[in-house]
Motif scaffolding. Structure first.
Motif, PDB file in Angstrom:
ATOM      1  N   ALA A 110       7.710   5.773  10.269  1.00 44.69           N
ATOM      2  CA  ALA A 110       6.612   4.906   9.820  1.00 44.69           C
ATOM      3  C   ALA A 110       7.394   4.169   8.675  1.00 44.69           C
ATOM      4  CB  ALA A 110       5.626   5.692   8.944  1.00 44.69           C
ATOM      5  N   LEU A 111       6.812   2.846   8.495  1.00 41.34           N
ATOM      6  CA  LEU A 111       7.133   1.681   7.657  1.00 41.34           C
ATOM      7  C   LEU A 111       5.900   0.964   7.187  1.00 41.34           C
ATOM      8  CD1 LEU A 111      10.337   0.465   9.334  1.00 41.34           C
ATOM      9  CD2 LEU A 111      10.288   1.745   7.174  1.00 41.34           C
ATOM     10  N   THR A 112       5.815   0.292   6.232  1.00 41.61           N
ATOM     11  CA  THR A 112       4.758  -0.524   5.588  1.00 41.61           C
ATOM     12  C   THR A 112       5.307  -1.786   5.119  1.00 41.61           C
ATOM     13  OG1 THR A 112       2.866  -0.744   4.228  1.00 41.61           O
ATOM     14  CG2 THR A 112       4.575   0.467   3.326  1.00 41.61           C
ATOM     15  N   SER A 165       1.570  17.238   5.449  1.00 44.27           N
ATOM     16  CA  SER A 165       2.953  17.684   5.400  1.00 44.27           C
ATOM     17  C   SER A 165       4.066  17.034   4.980  1.00 44.27           C
ATOM     18  CB  SER A 165       3.101  18.376   6.770  1.00 44.27           C
ATOM     19  OG  SER A 165       3.141  17.257   7.726  1.00 44.27           O
ATOM     20  N   HIS A 166       3.744  15.659   4.767  1.00 45.89           N
ATOM     21  CA  HIS A 166       4.723  14.530   4.284  1.00 45.89           C
ATOM     22  C   HIS A 166       4.109  13.737   3.107  1.00 45.89           C
ATOM     23  CE1 HIS A 166       5.831  15.297   8.527  1.00 45.89           C
ATOM     24  NE2 HIS A 166       7.234  14.892   8.110  1.00 45.89           N
ATOM     25  N   LYS A 167       4.397  14.470   1.922  1.00 44.08           N
ATOM     26  CA  LYS A 167       3.961  13.958   0.642  1.00 44.08           C
ATOM     27  C   LYS A 167       4.405  12.620   0.288  1.00 44.08           C
ATOM     28  CE  LYS A 167       0.522  16.716  -0.082  1.00 44.08           C
ATOM     29  NZ  LYS A 167      -0.711  16.636  -0.349  1.00 44.08           N
ATOM     30  N   GLN A 168       5.517  12.322   0.806  1.00 43.03           N
ATOM     31  CA  GLN A 168       6.241  11.097   0.218  1.00 43.03           C
ATOM     32  C   GLN A 168       5.598   9.794   0.863  1.00 43.03           C
ATOM     33  OE1 GLN A 168       7.604  13.204   2.411  1.00 43.03           O
ATOM     34  NE2 GLN A 168       9.016  12.199   3.875  1.00 43.03           N
ATOM     35  N   ASP A 169       5.512   8.697  -0.053  1.00 38.42           N
ATOM     36  CA  ASP A 169       5.065   7.449   0.523  1.00 38.42           C
ATOM     37  C   ASP A 169       5.910   6.850   1.623  1.00 38.42           C
ATOM     38  OD1 ASP A 169       3.095   7.749  -1.474  1.00 38.42           O
ATOM     39  OD2 ASP A 169       3.914   6.199  -2.803  1.00 38.42           O
ATOM     40  N   VAL A 170       5.005   6.203   2.385  1.00 34.53           N
ATOM     41  CA  VAL A 170       5.654   5.304   3.646  1.00 34.53           C
ATOM     42  C   VAL A 170       6.409   4.225   3.015  1.00 34.53           C
ATOM     43  CG1 VAL A 170       5.324   3.857   5.614  1.00 34.53           C
ATOM     44  CG2 VAL A 170       3.876   5.974   5.247  1.00 34.53           C
ATOM     45  N   PRO A 171       7.756   4.112   3.430  1.00 28.42           N
ATOM     46  CA  PRO A 171       8.851   2.991   2.789  1.00 28.42           C
ATOM     47  C   PRO A 171       8.347   1.696   3.070  1.00 28.42           C
ATOM     48  CG  PRO A 171      10.112   4.532   4.017  1.00 28.42           C
ATOM     49  CD  PRO A 171       8.627   5.001   4.328  1.00 28.42           C
ATOM     50  N   ALA A 172       8.647   0.847   2.083  1.00 34.23           N
ATOM     51  CA  ALA A 172       8.153  -0.297   2.400  1.00 34.23           C
ATOM     52  C   ALA A 172       9.339  -1.308   2.801  1.00 34.23           C
ATOM     53  CB  ALA A 172       7.715  -1.335   0.953  1.00 34.23           C
ATOM     54  N   TYR A 196      -3.681  -8.657   3.918  1.00 35.81           N
ATOM     55  CA  TYR A 196      -3.277  -7.770   4.905  1.00 35.81           C
ATOM     56  C   TYR A 196      -1.872  -7.023   4.738  1.00 35.81           C
ATOM     57  CZ  TYR A 196      -6.702 -10.822   7.189  1.00 35.81           C
ATOM     58  OH  TYR A 196      -7.881 -11.473   7.316  1.00 35.81           O
ATOM     59  N   ALA A 197      -1.607  -5.891   5.283  1.00 34.74           N
ATOM     60  CA  ALA A 197      -0.493  -5.176   5.326  1.00 34.74           C
ATOM     61  C   ALA A 197      -0.139  -4.630   6.891  1.00 34.74           C
ATOM     62  CB  ALA A 197      -0.318  -4.068   4.453  1.00 34.74           C
ATOM     63  N   LEU A 198       0.974  -4.849   7.358  1.00 35.17           N
ATOM     64  CA  LEU A 198       1.419  -4.473   8.753  1.00 35.17           C
ATOM     65  C   LEU A 198       2.137  -3.198   8.527  1.00 35.17           C
ATOM     66  CD1 LEU A 198       1.546  -5.244  11.775  1.00 35.17           C
ATOM     67  CD2 LEU A 198       3.791  -5.978  11.205  1.00 35.17           C
ATOM     68  N   VAL A 199       1.696  -2.103   9.128  1.00 31.89           N
ATOM     69  CA  VAL A 199       1.950  -0.690   9.183  1.00 31.89           C
ATOM     70  C   VAL A 199       2.624  -0.338  10.236  1.00 31.89           C
ATOM     71  CG1 VAL A 199       1.564   1.615   8.443  1.00 31.89           C
ATOM     72  CG2 VAL A 199       0.356  -0.374   7.482  1.00 31.89           C
ATOM     73  N   LYS A 200       4.226   0.065  10.349  1.00 32.12           N
ATOM     74  CA  LYS A 200       4.455   0.833  11.588  1.00 32.12           C
ATOM     75  C   LYS A 200       4.238   2.456  11.699  1.00 32.12           C
ATOM     76  CE  LYS A 200       8.837   1.322  13.972  1.00 32.12           C
ATOM     77  NZ  LYS A 200      10.436   1.044  14.008  1.00 32.12           N
ATOM     78  N   PRO A 216       1.016  -1.202   0.101  1.00 33.89           N
ATOM     79  CA  PRO A 216      -0.005   0.015  -0.122  1.00 33.89           C
ATOM     80  C   PRO A 216       0.889   1.389   0.034  1.00 33.89           C
ATOM     81  CG  PRO A 216      -0.056  -0.877   2.421  1.00 33.89           C
ATOM     82  CD  PRO A 216       0.763  -1.947   1.084  1.00 33.89           C
ATOM     83  N   HIS A 217       0.577   2.254  -0.848  1.00 36.58           N
ATOM     84  CA  HIS A 217       1.115   3.306  -1.105  1.00 36.58           C
ATOM     85  C   HIS A 217       0.595   4.514  -0.075  1.00 36.58           C
ATOM     86  CE1 HIS A 217       3.862   2.108  -4.420  1.00 36.58           C
ATOM     87  NE2 HIS A 217       2.686   1.367  -4.678  1.00 36.58           N
ATOM     88  N   ILE A 218       1.138   4.615   1.276  1.00 30.35           N
ATOM     89  CA  ILE A 218       0.433   5.319   2.332  1.00 30.35           C
ATOM     90  C   ILE A 218       1.066   6.588   2.434  1.00 30.35           C
ATOM     91  CG2 ILE A 218      -0.125   5.158   4.624  1.00 30.35           C
ATOM     92  CD1 ILE A 218       0.227   2.043   4.471  1.00 30.35           C
ATOM     93  N   GLN A 219       0.115   7.643   2.729  1.00 30.32           N
ATOM     94  CA  GLN A 219       0.602   9.206   3.155  1.00 30.32           C
ATOM     95  C   GLN A 219      -0.466   9.503   4.216  1.00 30.32           C
ATOM     96  OE1 GLN A 219       0.505  12.075  -0.006  1.00 30.32           O
ATOM     97  NE2 GLN A 219       2.004  10.782  -1.367  1.00 30.32           N
ATOM     98  N   PHE A 220       0.332   9.504   5.266  1.00 31.47           N
ATOM     99  CA  PHE A 220      -0.299  10.005   6.602  1.00 31.47           C
ATOM    100  C   PHE A 220      -0.627  11.244   6.868  1.00 31.47           C
ATOM    101  CE2 PHE A 220       1.454   5.887   8.261  1.00 31.47           C
ATOM    102  CZ  PHE A 220       0.268   5.213   8.554  1.00 31.47           C
ATOM    103  N   LEU A 221       0.015  12.284   6.340  1.00 29.35           N
ATOM    104  CA  LEU A 221       0.075  13.596   6.787  1.00 29.35           C
ATOM    105  C   LEU A 221       0.187  14.380   5.487  1.00 29.35           C
ATOM    106  CD1 LEU A 221       2.364  13.515   9.999  1.00 29.35           C
ATOM    107  CD2 LEU A 221       0.040  13.917   9.913  1.00 29.35           C
TER     108      LEU A 221
END
Length: 225
Positions: A209-211, A135-142, A161-165, A128-133
């Motif tokens: 954050a990691l995914t 203010s942070h446009k880059q995807d969470v690293p896998a 399923y995907a585990l996300v830190k 999953p290409h995740i963006q939490f905020l």
């Protein structure tokens, strides 16, 4: 006609042998009856062998099939890979994505669940290409070690399923509250809005954050990060 002539010749030869044996038995003083019986038996055996003949060899195709175990089916190992390659990639409209916290406080990890709601099979690729905020446009690293060894093909109604830190759980971290975040699937640029669990959302440290990759199940610690 030739077979009949051959058989008649054989019987005549055998008859001559009977006479010769009988005469020899008389000259040598042996029992003529015994000699005649022996010769008659030989004649009968010869006649039977001529009538029966030699069995024809078994059909070569059947013989080869038997030697190979009799199997003519396709036993190739690539069938499942071929089927996976022809399964369409899951689009945003094919799945419903939800988030839940993993373990207890401090809540450092989320579990994302992508359920196939399309009514047909689809293939969930990558992570999953995740963006939490904002203010942070880059995807969470896998995390590469979480990548499954086989394609993730979801039948209708099945989940992945995907585990996300989210953070390391420390009180001195630069955490920010997140009540909702965005997810994009491989192969589809559509942004999926996912609601964070809990009434107050979750705390995220963007630097930590990691995914993980999408997998058919959470693998009991194999993807810990």
């Amino acid at each position: 006609m030739n077979a009949l002539r051959h058989r008649s010749t054989l019987l005549a030869t055998a008859g001559a042998a009977v006479l010769a044996l009988a005469l020899t038995g008389c000259q040598d003083g042996t029992d003529a009856d015994s000699a005649a019986q022996t010769a008659a038996s030989a004649t009968a055996d010869a006649a039977q062998g001529q009538a029966t003949g030699t069995p024809a060899p078994a059909d070569s195709a059947e013989s080869n099939g038997s030697a190979a175990g009799g199997s003519t089916g396709n036993t190739g190992g690539g069938d499942s890979d071929t089927a996976s390659a022809t399964t369409p990639v899951c689009a945003a409209g094919d799945v419903g994505i939800t988030a839940a916290t993993q373990d207890g406080p401090p809540y450092t990890h989320l579990v994302l669940t992508a359920k196939n709601t399309s009514g047909h099979s689809c293939r969930l690729t990558g992570f999953p290409h995740i963006q939490f905020l904002e203010s942070h446009k880059q995807d969470v690293p896998a995390v590469a070690k979480s990548k499954p060894g086989t394609p993730v093909v979801l039948q209708a109604g099945e989940p992945a399923y995907a585990l996300v830190k989210l953070s390391d759980g420390g009180t001195d971290e630069d955490n920010e509250p997140v009540s909702a975040f965005s997810v994009v699937l491989d192969g589809d640029s559509t942004v999926i809005a996912v609601t964070a669990p809990g009434s107050g959302g979750v705390a995220v440290d963007p630097a930590k954050a990691l995914t993980g990759y999408w997998t058919p199940e959470l693998r009991n610690g194999a993807d810990d990060f």
